[in-house]
Scaffold this motif. Structure first.
Motif, mmCIF file in Angstrom:
data_model
loop_
_atom_site.group_PDB
_atom_site.id
_atom_site.type_symbol
_atom_site.label_atom_id
_atom_site.label_comp_id
_atom_site.label_asym_id
_atom_site.label_seq_id
_atom_site.Cartn_x
_atom_site.Cartn_y
_atom_site.Cartn_z
ATOM 1 N N ALA A 185 0.850 -1.230 0.091
ATOM 2 C CA ALA A 185 0.140 -0.145 0.047
ATOM 3 C C ALA A 185 0.864 1.061 0.022
ATOM 4 O O ALA A 185 0.768 2.186 -0.882
ATOM 5 C CB ALA A 185 -1.060 -0.098 1.147
ATOM 6 N N GLY A 186 1.936 1.258 0.627
ATOM 7 C CA GLY A 186 2.836 2.247 0.799
ATOM 8 C C GLY A 186 3.389 2.770 -0.303
ATOM 9 O O GLY A 186 3.576 3.769 -0.902
ATOM 10 N N ALA A 187 3.689 1.887 -1.348
ATOM 11 C CA ALA A 187 4.227 1.998 -2.822
ATOM 12 C C ALA A 187 3.501 2.641 -3.563
ATOM 13 O O ALA A 187 3.726 3.593 -4.328
ATOM 14 C CB ALA A 187 4.800 0.713 -3.260
ATOM 15 N N VAL A 188 2.006 2.279 -3.512
ATOM 16 C CA VAL A 188 1.094 2.958 -4.327
ATOM 17 C C VAL A 188 0.881 4.446 -3.664
ATOM 18 O O VAL A 188 0.933 5.453 -4.615
ATOM 19 C CB VAL A 188 -0.362 2.193 -4.352
ATOM 20 N N LEU A 189 0.522 4.423 -2.591
ATOM 21 C CA LEU A 189 0.331 5.852 -2.064
ATOM 22 C C LEU A 189 1.669 6.911 -2.230
ATOM 23 O O LEU A 189 1.303 8.105 -2.644
ATOM 24 C CB LEU A 189 -0.015 5.753 -0.478
ATOM 25 N N LYS A 190 2.791 6.452 -1.885
ATOM 26 C CA LYS A 190 4.006 7.362 -2.128
ATOM 27 C C LYS A 190 4.167 7.675 -3.456
ATOM 28 O O LYS A 190 4.833 8.831 -3.830
ATOM 29 C CB LYS A 190 5.262 6.499 -1.766
ATOM 30 N N ARG B 229 1.459 10.206 -4.617
ATOM 31 C CA ARG B 229 1.922 11.487 -4.098
ATOM 32 C C ARG B 229 2.447 12.473 -5.070
ATOM 33 O O ARG B 229 2.462 13.640 -5.121
ATOM 34 C CB ARG B 229 2.523 11.222 -2.539
ATOM 35 N N ARG B 230 3.743 11.701 -5.514
ATOM 36 C CA ARG B 230 4.742 12.463 -6.594
ATOM 37 C C ARG B 230 3.917 12.463 -8.055
ATOM 38 O O ARG B 230 4.169 13.346 -8.904
ATOM 39 C CB ARG B 230 5.943 11.491 -6.573
ATOM 40 N N HIS B 231 3.092 11.432 -8.434
ATOM 41 C CA HIS B 231 2.521 11.535 -9.609
ATOM 42 C C HIS B 231 0.971 11.013 -9.630
ATOM 43 O O HIS B 231 0.288 9.962 -9.724
ATOM 44 C CB HIS B 231 3.051 10.578 -10.571
ATOM 45 N N PRO B 232 0.357 12.238 -9.268
ATOM 46 C CA PRO B 232 -1.301 12.158 -8.834
ATOM 47 C C PRO B 232 -2.080 11.552 -9.930
ATOM 48 O O PRO B 232 -2.003 12.226 -11.030
ATOM 49 C CB PRO B 232 -1.592 13.481 -8.319
ATOM 50 N N VAL B 233 -3.047 10.810 -9.605
ATOM 51 C CA VAL B 233 -4.369 10.627 -10.459
ATOM 52 C C VAL B 233 -5.583 11.004 -9.562
ATOM 53 O O VAL B 233 -5.570 10.904 -8.298
ATOM 54 C CB VAL B 233 -4.644 9.259 -10.549
ATOM 55 N N PRO B 234 -6.517 11.749 -10.161
ATOM 56 C CA PRO B 234 -7.565 12.436 -9.420
ATOM 57 C C PRO B 234 -8.247 11.626 -8.309
ATOM 58 O O PRO B 234 -8.708 12.053 -7.234
ATOM 59 C CB PRO B 234 -8.487 12.923 -10.613
ATOM 60 N N ARG B 235 -8.511 10.426 -8.885
ATOM 61 C CA ARG B 235 -9.170 9.483 -7.685
ATOM 62 C C ARG B 235 -8.418 8.248 -7.749
ATOM 63 O O ARG B 235 -7.964 7.651 -8.645
ATOM 64 C CB ARG B 235 -10.822 9.272 -8.289
ATOM 65 N N GLY C 127 -10.624 4.238 8.751
ATOM 66 C CA GLY C 127 -9.267 4.232 9.276
ATOM 67 C C GLY C 127 -8.190 4.075 8.129
ATOM 68 O O GLY C 127 -6.972 4.962 7.883
ATOM 69 N N ALA C 128 -8.562 3.216 7.071
ATOM 70 C CA ALA C 128 -7.580 2.955 6.003
ATOM 71 C C ALA C 128 -7.440 4.150 5.321
ATOM 72 O O ALA C 128 -6.357 4.570 4.686
ATOM 73 C CB ALA C 128 -8.059 1.718 5.391
ATOM 74 N N LYS C 129 -8.569 4.781 5.006
ATOM 75 C CA LYS C 129 -8.695 6.242 4.416
ATOM 76 C C LYS C 129 -7.733 7.136 4.997
ATOM 77 O O LYS C 129 -7.034 7.992 4.342
ATOM 78 C CB LYS C 129 -10.056 6.672 4.085
ATOM 79 N N ALA C 130 -8.087 7.236 6.334
ATOM 80 C CA ALA C 130 -7.232 8.422 7.008
ATOM 81 C C ALA C 130 -5.635 8.087 7.046
ATOM 82 O O ALA C 130 -4.976 8.884 6.611
ATOM 83 C CB ALA C 130 -7.666 8.191 8.435
ATOM 84 N N THR C 131 -5.268 6.885 6.920
ATOM 85 C CA THR C 131 -3.942 6.671 6.817
ATOM 86 C C THR C 131 -3.384 7.149 5.281
ATOM 87 O O THR C 131 -2.373 7.744 5.274
ATOM 88 C CB THR C 131 -3.535 5.134 6.917
ATOM 89 N N ALA C 132 -4.347 6.689 4.237
ATOM 90 C CA ALA C 132 -3.827 6.979 2.982
ATOM 91 C C ALA C 132 -3.907 8.507 2.823
ATOM 92 O O ALA C 132 -2.788 8.891 2.100
ATOM 93 C CB ALA C 132 -4.852 6.411 1.968
ATOM 94 N N VAL C 133 -4.745 9.107 3.131
ATOM 95 C CA VAL C 133 -4.843 10.455 3.049
ATOM 96 C C VAL C 133 -3.450 11.152 3.751
ATOM 97 O O VAL C 133 -2.815 12.135 3.325
ATOM 98 C CB VAL C 133 -6.210 11.247 3.678
ATOM 99 N N GLU C 134 -3.054 10.542 4.984
ATOM 100 C CA GLU C 134 -2.045 11.448 5.439
ATOM 101 C C GLU C 134 -0.688 10.919 4.882
ATOM 102 O O GLU C 134 0.173 11.681 4.635
ATOM 103 C CB GLU C 134 -1.623 10.411 6.969
ATOM 104 N N LEU D 183 -0.546 10.556 1.489
ATOM 105 C CA LEU D 183 -0.548 11.408 0.204
ATOM 106 C C LEU D 183 0.037 12.865 0.420
ATOM 107 O O LEU D 183 0.050 13.525 -0.382
ATOM 108 C CB LEU D 183 -2.162 11.449 -0.312
ATOM 109 N N ARG D 184 -0.139 13.407 1.843
ATOM 110 C CA ARG D 184 0.267 14.764 2.149
ATOM 111 C C ARG D 184 -0.164 15.672 1.293
ATOM 112 O O ARG D 184 0.462 16.896 0.735
ATOM 113 C CB ARG D 184 1.880 14.696 2.134
ATOM 114 N N GLY D 185 -1.787 15.820 0.929
ATOM 115 C CA GLY D 185 -2.017 17.013 0.277
ATOM 116 C C GLY D 185 -1.971 16.860 -1.192
ATOM 117 O O GLY D 185 -2.502 17.634 -2.064
ATOM 118 N N ALA D 186 -1.558 15.679 -1.740
ATOM 119 C CA ALA D 186 -1.758 15.445 -3.175
ATOM 120 C C ALA D 186 -3.107 15.355 -3.693
ATOM 121 O O ALA D 186 -4.146 14.942 -2.853
ATOM 122 C CB ALA D 186 -1.134 14.130 -3.515
#
Length: 363
Positions: A241-246, A249-255, A331-338, A340-343
């Motif tokens: 999951a971390g690999a996807v989110l990180k 974060r650098r290469h955003p897709v809208p959803r 909770g999983a969404k909250a972790t993901a949003v964290e 993504l750091r505002g991406a």
């Protein structure tokens, strides 16, 4: 092959397909110029290691030479461990430098978004650079021009590729020749993580505005049916999951939809970014606390804490009318949003049970 190294845990490092192809290319070009194959053949990797590879194949013909190396992935569970990687080298037109061809078992790029143009052999940029550098060294040592055509092949590569992401990424006909350092770190799963990144690249190049990171085939089928997503918008996230989110974060897709089993996503809700059972565990006490915040009482919390599995916790909560699946999704969404750091990525989460039934959602 020599140069064996081990991790602090005692696991053997291995060598990438790119390193093997470089060794085979070096041996074949040396034989083309001198009539003799160096065996073992030593190469220099980007970080300075100098492994020596035994040759499994040697063939010298009129104006063409082929050498083959059996890939040793060390103690990593790599799908290409034991594969025979061959390089066939023949002279190219004067001034052409090194050009590459895909032989049997090596794929060809058919979709935009990868680090190679459509139509090119799936030999990644770092292995290409390694091979060019070694061809130049051999040419300088033995009086060659350095103008060669290098055809890389992998025995059984087309069949092996079906066990990888390649078909989904638009790499058809075989494997990719990979590697950034030349070294396979055991259980780093670097090839899987690289495939996640390339999957995002391909989706972005195709103009998709919605991708899904899925922990397995069941969640993938569920989310594809739910959202009508095409196959190349589905990222085989596995435990990473971390690999996807990180990367997003650098290469955003809208959803982004994150879809997975209750147990794995309960670990994401608990802040774990690697969901593998050997590297993170379901925290039943944390699940019990989540159940309380979702409306459960002390008795339910005690039964969950004393339980054996995440699935048992889910069933206990369901029987008590407590929406634990939704709470875990939140909770999983909250972790993901964290992470993504505002991406600019809107996240929703779909939690399923083992039968693929949706047991929790967060929008």
């Amino acid at each position: 092959m020599s140069g064996e190294r081990r991790t602090p845990e005692g696991l053997r490092y291995g060598w990438t397909t790119g390193a093997c192809a470089t060794a085979a290319t070096t041996a074949a070009y040396t034989a083309l110029l001198t009539g003799e194959f160096p065996d073992p053949v030593t190469i220099t990797l980007p970080k300075g290691q100098t492994p020596a590879f035994a040759l499994a194949v040697e063939h010298l013909g009129d104006g063409v030479a082929t050498a083959g190396v059996v890939k040793d992935a060390g103690d990593d569970p790599d799908v290409t461990h034991g594969a025979l990687v061959r390089a066939t080298v023949r002279p190219g037109p004067p001034g052409s430098g090194v050009s590459f061809r895909a032989g049997p078992g090596v794929g060809t790029v058919t979709k935009a978004g990868l680090p190679l143009p459509v139509g090119e052999p799936a030999i990644n940029p770092v292995p290409r650079t390694l091979m060019r550098d070694h061809v130049a060294e051999v040419a300088a040592r033995h009086g060659g021009s350095g103008d060669v055509v290098v055809e890389v092949s992998v025995d059984g590569g087309e069949e092996l590729a079906r066990k990888t992401w390649n078909p989904r990424l638009g790499i058809l006909g075989g494997l990719s020749i990979l590697g950034t350092t030349g070294v396979v770190v055991p259980y780093s799963c670097s090839a899987w993580i690289d495939s996640i990144r390339r999957g995002v690249d391909v989706a972005r190049a195709a103009g998709y505005t919605h991708v899904a990171g899925c922990t397995g085939s069941t969640s993938e089928k569920t989310v594809a049916a739910l959202h009508g997503l095409p196959e190349d918008a589905l990222l085989d996230m596995g435990d990473f999951a971390g690999a996807v989110l990180k990367y997003l974060r650098r290469h955003p897709v809208p959803r982004l939809t994150i879809a997975g089993g209750f147990g794995k996503l309960s670990k994401l809700a608990d802040g774990h970014l690697d969901l593998h059972s050997g590297r993170s565990q379901v925290d039943l006490a944390a699940l019990a606390a989540t159940a309380v915040t979702a409306g459960g009482g002390d008795e339910l919390a005690a039964r969950i804490t004393a339980g054996n599995t995440a699935l048992e916790a889910l069933r206990l909560a369901e029987a008590a009318g407590v929406p634990l699946g939704d709470a875990v999704a939140a909770g999983a969404k909250a972790t993901a949003v964290e992470v993504l750091r505002g991406a600019e990525v809107a996240v929703d989460v779909v939690v399923i049970d083992r039968a693929g039934v949706i047991v929790g959602r967060a929008h």
